[in-house]
Design a protein around this motif. Structure first.
Motif, PDB file in Angstrom:
ATOM      1  N   ARG A 117      18.083  -1.011   3.252  1.00 50.21           N
ATOM      2  CA  ARG A 117      17.286  -1.944   3.860  1.00 50.21           C
ATOM      3  C   ARG A 117      16.301  -2.897   3.294  1.00 50.21           C
ATOM      4  N   GLY A 118      15.775  -2.214   1.938  1.00 52.46           N
ATOM      5  CA  GLY A 118      14.734  -2.475   0.931  1.00 52.46           C
ATOM      6  C   GLY A 118      13.512  -1.720   1.313  1.00 52.46           C
ATOM      7  N   ASN A 119      12.588  -2.067   0.444  1.00 52.75           N
ATOM      8  CA  ASN A 119      11.260  -1.679   0.470  1.00 52.75           C
ATOM      9  C   ASN A 119      10.396  -2.313   1.329  1.00 52.75           C
ATOM     10  N   PHE A 120       8.992  -2.003   1.372  1.00 51.84           N
ATOM     11  CA  PHE A 120       8.195  -2.722   2.444  1.00 51.84           C
ATOM     12  C   PHE A 120       8.228  -4.117   2.095  1.00 51.84           C
ATOM     13  N   GLU A 121       8.072  -4.447   0.679  1.00 52.55           N
ATOM     14  CA  GLU A 121       7.813  -5.879   0.424  1.00 52.55           C
ATOM     15  C   GLU A 121       9.064  -6.817   0.850  1.00 52.55           C
ATOM     16  N   GLN A 122      10.329  -5.913   0.768  1.00 49.07           N
ATOM     17  CA  GLN A 122      11.586  -6.836   0.892  1.00 49.07           C
ATOM     18  C   GLN A 122      11.620  -7.024   2.556  1.00 49.07           C
ATOM     19  N   LEU A 123      11.233  -6.050   3.430  1.00 48.17           N
ATOM     20  CA  LEU A 123      11.364  -6.121   4.621  1.00 48.17           C
ATOM     21  C   LEU A 123      10.227  -7.279   5.296  1.00 48.17           C
ATOM     22  N   VAL A 126      -2.188  -5.271  13.373  1.00 47.83           N
ATOM     23  CA  VAL A 126      -1.593  -4.516  14.186  1.00 47.83           C
ATOM     24  C   VAL A 126      -0.943  -3.247  13.801  1.00 47.83           C
ATOM     25  N   GLN A 127      -1.052  -2.634  14.903  1.00 41.38           N
ATOM     26  CA  GLN A 127      -0.426  -0.918  14.770  1.00 41.38           C
ATOM     27  C   GLN A 127       0.897  -0.926  14.653  1.00 41.38           C
ATOM     28  N   PHE A 128       1.759  -1.789  15.155  1.00 44.34           N
ATOM     29  CA  PHE A 128       3.188  -1.698  15.301  1.00 44.34           C
ATOM     30  C   PHE A 128       3.688  -2.445  14.097  1.00 44.34           C
ATOM     31  N   HIS A 129       4.918  -2.352  13.865  1.00 51.31           N
ATOM     32  CA  HIS A 129       5.453  -2.880  12.624  1.00 51.31           C
ATOM     33  C   HIS A 129       6.725  -4.178  12.950  1.00 51.31           C
ATOM     34  N   PRO A 130       6.028  -5.263  12.805  1.00 53.41           N
ATOM     35  CA  PRO A 130       6.847  -6.457  13.192  1.00 53.41           C
ATOM     36  C   PRO A 130       8.180  -6.574  11.955  1.00 53.41           C
ATOM     37  N   GLU A 131       7.715  -5.916  10.965  1.00 57.97           N
ATOM     38  CA  GLU A 131       8.901  -5.963   9.744  1.00 57.97           C
ATOM     39  C   GLU A 131      10.087  -5.270   9.932  1.00 57.97           C
ATOM     40  N   PHE A 132       9.861  -4.101  10.898  1.00 59.31           N
ATOM     41  CA  PHE A 132      11.180  -3.285  11.051  1.00 59.31           C
ATOM     42  C   PHE A 132      12.244  -4.112  12.077  1.00 59.31           C
ATOM     43  N   ASP A 133      13.444  -3.693  11.773  1.00 59.99           N
ATOM     44  CA  ASP A 133      14.413  -3.791  12.531  1.00 59.99           C
ATOM     45  C   ASP A 133      14.929  -2.522  13.225  1.00 59.99           C
ATOM     46  N   VAL A 134      15.971  -2.759  13.943  1.00 60.47           N
ATOM     47  CA  VAL A 134      16.506  -1.458  14.837  1.00 60.47           C
ATOM     48  C   VAL A 134      16.888  -0.340  13.633  1.00 60.47           C
ATOM     49  N   ASN A 135      17.581  -0.733  12.813  1.00 60.90           N
ATOM     50  CA  ASN A 135      18.277   0.279  11.717  1.00 60.90           C
ATOM     51  C   ASN A 135      17.058   0.815  10.977  1.00 60.90           C
ATOM     52  N   VAL A 136      16.025   0.177  10.631  1.00 60.10           N
ATOM     53  CA  VAL A 136      14.990   0.650   9.789  1.00 60.10           C
ATOM     54  C   VAL A 136      14.148   1.694  10.938  1.00 60.10           C
ATOM     55  N   MET A 137      13.849   1.315  12.082  1.00 57.49           N
ATOM     56  CA  MET A 137      13.145   2.153  13.189  1.00 57.49           C
ATOM     57  C   MET A 137      14.000   3.588  13.328  1.00 57.49           C
ATOM     58  N   GLN A 138      15.411   3.520  13.343  1.00 55.29           N
ATOM     59  CA  GLN A 138      16.175   4.491  13.582  1.00 55.29           C
ATOM     60  C   GLN A 138      16.138   5.383  12.351  1.00 55.29           C
ATOM     61  N   THR A 175       0.906  -1.169   0.081  1.00 54.55           N
ATOM     62  CA  THR A 175      -0.143  -0.016   0.078  1.00 54.55           C
ATOM     63  C   THR A 175       0.735   1.223  -0.047  1.00 54.55           C
ATOM     64  N   GLY A 176       2.116   1.005  -0.239  1.00 55.40           N
ATOM     65  CA  GLY A 176       2.867   2.368  -0.074  1.00 55.40           C
ATOM     66  C   GLY A 176       4.354   2.023  -0.271  1.00 55.40           C
ATOM     67  N   ASP A 177       5.151   3.016  -0.315  1.00 55.67           N
ATOM     68  CA  ASP A 177       6.809   2.889  -0.275  1.00 55.67           C
ATOM     69  C   ASP A 177       7.322   3.385   0.740  1.00 55.67           C
ATOM     70  N   SER A 178       8.635   2.631   1.266  1.00 54.15           N
ATOM     71  CA  SER A 178       9.319   3.392   2.281  1.00 54.15           C
ATOM     72  C   SER A 178      10.144   4.669   1.786  1.00 54.15           C
ATOM     73  N   THR A 205       0.499  -4.270   3.920  1.00 55.23           N
ATOM     74  CA  THR A 205       1.713  -3.332   4.311  1.00 55.23           C
ATOM     75  C   THR A 205       1.336  -2.004   4.952  1.00 55.23           C
ATOM     76  N   GLY A 206       2.395  -1.284   5.710  1.00 58.52           N
ATOM     77  CA  GLY A 206       2.257   0.081   5.967  1.00 58.52           C
ATOM     78  C   GLY A 206       2.314   0.953   4.719  1.00 58.52           C
ATOM     79  N   SER A 207       2.135   2.288   4.939  1.00 58.89           N
ATOM     80  CA  SER A 207       2.200   3.245   3.955  1.00 58.89           C
ATOM     81  C   SER A 207       2.244   4.532   4.502  1.00 58.89           C
ATOM     82  N   HIS A 208       2.806   5.604   3.686  1.00 61.36           N
ATOM     83  CA  HIS A 208       2.862   6.832   3.930  1.00 61.36           C
ATOM     84  C   HIS A 208       1.691   7.830   3.665  1.00 61.36           C
TER      85      HIS A 208
END
Length: 244
Positions: free
Chosen positions: A21-27, A184-196, A10-13, A63-66
């Motif tokens: 790190r990759g776009n949403f689909e790769q994450l 879920v509201q949170f992002h299980p696909e994120f790692d620390v680097n993406v969150m930063q 539904t969007g791009d990172s 997925t998430g989206s902006h």
């Protein structure tokens, strides 16, 4: 051959996240850690003439989206009847962030801007009692950290939906709509680097609402329990396919 799991994009990172790190689909594909027998296809909801028949699929991750659900973009509104049909045929679903808000909005709830503003960083999520026997959430500890970045949220859960998790900011961190449909509201696909990287992009609006970006940055931590939801979802698909 198992029916495919689709990543409904539904969007791009942000560009730097995509580069490093990759776009949403790769994450999502990486975090799903799906068995080789489970094919994964990517469907971009913004650029497709017709969505796949839910009956032809093994499951879907939204997925998430902006974008914002309340913008009511044409492609987003077109997903709502598809989600209702998917629920009606018991297609396993997992919506994340925008997907969470869109599922709630499509299935009788309400999404919109959170009255307390933006949530961005790593925060503790608390399970509700209903999660204790939930096939996706039961293996999680009662409290676990998760990565979050959102300004809209589920303001009202659909009638009949079960709240599975909450936190201090949001009473609807995880919902179940049917036997195999979650969001879920949170992002299980994120790692620390993406969150930063996401926090770097949100520093100015966070400061404007009185938050301390440096403290939020210092609080970013690994979230293995939250991430485990994706591999567990993929595993459940494989188990249900074998049972069939």
């Amino acid at each position: 051959m198992m029916k495919p799991l689709i990543i409904l994009k539904t969007g791009d990172s942000f560009d730097d996240v995509i580069e490093h790190r990759g776009n949403f689909e790769q994450l999502f594909a990486a975090a799903l850690n799906a068995p080789a027998t489970l094919p994964i296809d990517v469907v971009d909801a913004r650029d497709v003439d017709a969505l796949p028949d839910p009956g032809s699929l093994g499951g879907a991750v939204i997925t998430g989206s902006h974008a914002m659900v309340t913008d009511r973009e044409v492609w987003s509104e077109a997903l709502k009847p598809w989600l209702r049909q998917a629920l009606a045929v018991d297609l396993p679903l997992l919506g994340v962030c925008y997907g969470h808000q869109l599922m709630a909005d499509a299935l009788g709830g309400q999404a919109g801007y959170h009255p307390a503003g933006r949530e961005c960083g790593s925060f503790a999520i608390q399970l509700d009692a209903a999660a204790s026997d939930d096939p996706l959430f039961a293996e999680l500890p009662p409290i676990f950290p998760a990565h979050l970045t959102h300004s809209q949220t589920v303001l009202k859960a659909p009638a009949g939906a079960t709240v599975l998790a909450r936190n201090a900011h949001d009473p609807h961190q995880a919902l179940r709509y049917g036997p195999r449909q979650w969001s879920v509201q949170f992002h299980p696909e994120f790692d620390v680097n993406v969150m930063q990287r996401y926090l770097d992009h949100q520093r100015e609006p966070l400061q404007q609402q009185g938050a301390d970006p440096e403290a939020l940055y210092a609080g970013i931590c690994p979230t293995p329990q939250a991430s485990s939801l994706l591999s567990r979802f993929a595993r459940l698909l494989g188990e249900s396919s074998n049972a069939a």
